[in-house]
Design an enzyme around this catalytic site. Structure first.
Site: not given
Ligand code: BO1
Ligand code: ZN
Length: 228
Positions: A65, A93, A110, A177-178
């Site tokens: 991703h 992204h 991010h 955002t995912t």
């Molecule tokens: S984002 O920055 O909004 N694009 C984004 C999207 C998904 C995650 C993190 C940031 N995933 C999650 C994981 C978790 C973990 C957490 C913090 O990030 O699925 O397992 O604890 O790292």
């Molecule tokens: Zn992100």
């Protein structure tokens, strides 16, 4: 269940229905990203934040991703409202997910931080095309093009030099955002973009043509514009 993607039958419009764990992606009222408008800016509401990032070792992974840099060093922190969040990873992204006054950027970084209760705080940094970014060069010169191609070599990145000098930011409450699009995420999107060269940006865009979630409804959320 099929895996989520950024286009077609498993794209963003379908995430919420793909898996019961992903319902927030479809039904959530505080989703990210959103357009951030300067005129909505208010000050002081959420209290000040402070970003303390330094030189740190990361391991790069291509998770299908995005390209993610996993951080070992627990010394990189962000504080907000008296709570300390530790940097866990950063990733990218293209094009940007957030927009400011409708403007979309080439890339968005991010920086994902977590507190002791596993609450997430993501620092968003917008990237425009310009001079090569020396701080990110160690990462962008060896982006793993496939999920298998990452090397295990730790890479040293000076994160203090990567962030813009001006830490004014839009601070609001949103979501991942995912999938699973979990809500209650603190967002700190820095107003000042950083620069990367066309070559650096293209090296990422060659691997991920578009990995940005479309803009979500603000639903009256307060966006605070403040400096640390
Ligand atoms: S984002 O920055 O909004 N694009 C984004 C999207 C998904 C995650 C993190 C940031 N995933 C999650 C994981 C978790 C973990 C957490 C913090 O990030 O699925 O397992 O604890 O790292
Ligand atoms: Zn992100």
């Amino acid at each position: 269940a099929p895996h989520w993607t950024y286009a077609g039958a498993t794209g963003p419009d379908h995430w919420g229905a793909m898996d019961p764990r992903f319902t927030a992606c479809g039904k959530g009222k505080d989703q990210s990203p959103i357009d951030l408008e300067s005129r909505d800016a208010k000050s002081g509401k959420n209290g000040a934040f402070h970003i303390a990032y330094e030189k740190t070792d990361v391991a790069l992974v291509n998770n299908g991703h995005t390209i993610q840099a996993n951080v070992k060093d627990p010394n990189d922190t962000v504080t907000l409202d008296g709570d300390t969040y530790h940097l866990a990873q950063f990733h990218f992204h293209t094009p940007s997910e957030h927009t400011t006054d409708g403007q979309r950027y080439k890339l968005e970084a991010h920086f994902v931080n977590e507190d002791s209760n596993k609450r997430a705080l993501v620092v968003g940094v917008l990237v425009r095309e310009g001079k090569p970014n020396p701080g990110l060069a160690p990462v962008f010169s060896q982006l793993p093009a496939s999920e298998e191609s990452a090397s295990n070599q730790p890479i040293s990145v000076d994160l203090a030099s990567v962030l813009p000098k001006d830490h004014r930011a839009f601070v609001y409450t949103g979501s991942l955002t995912t999938p699973p699009c979990t809500e209650g995420v603190h967002w700190v999107v820095l107003e000042q973009p950083i620069e990367m060269s066309r070559e650096q940006i293209d090296s990422f865009a060659r691997i991920f043509h578009a990995n940005n979630r479309p803009l979500q409804k603000a639903n009256g959320r307060e966006i605070d514009d403040e400096s640390e």
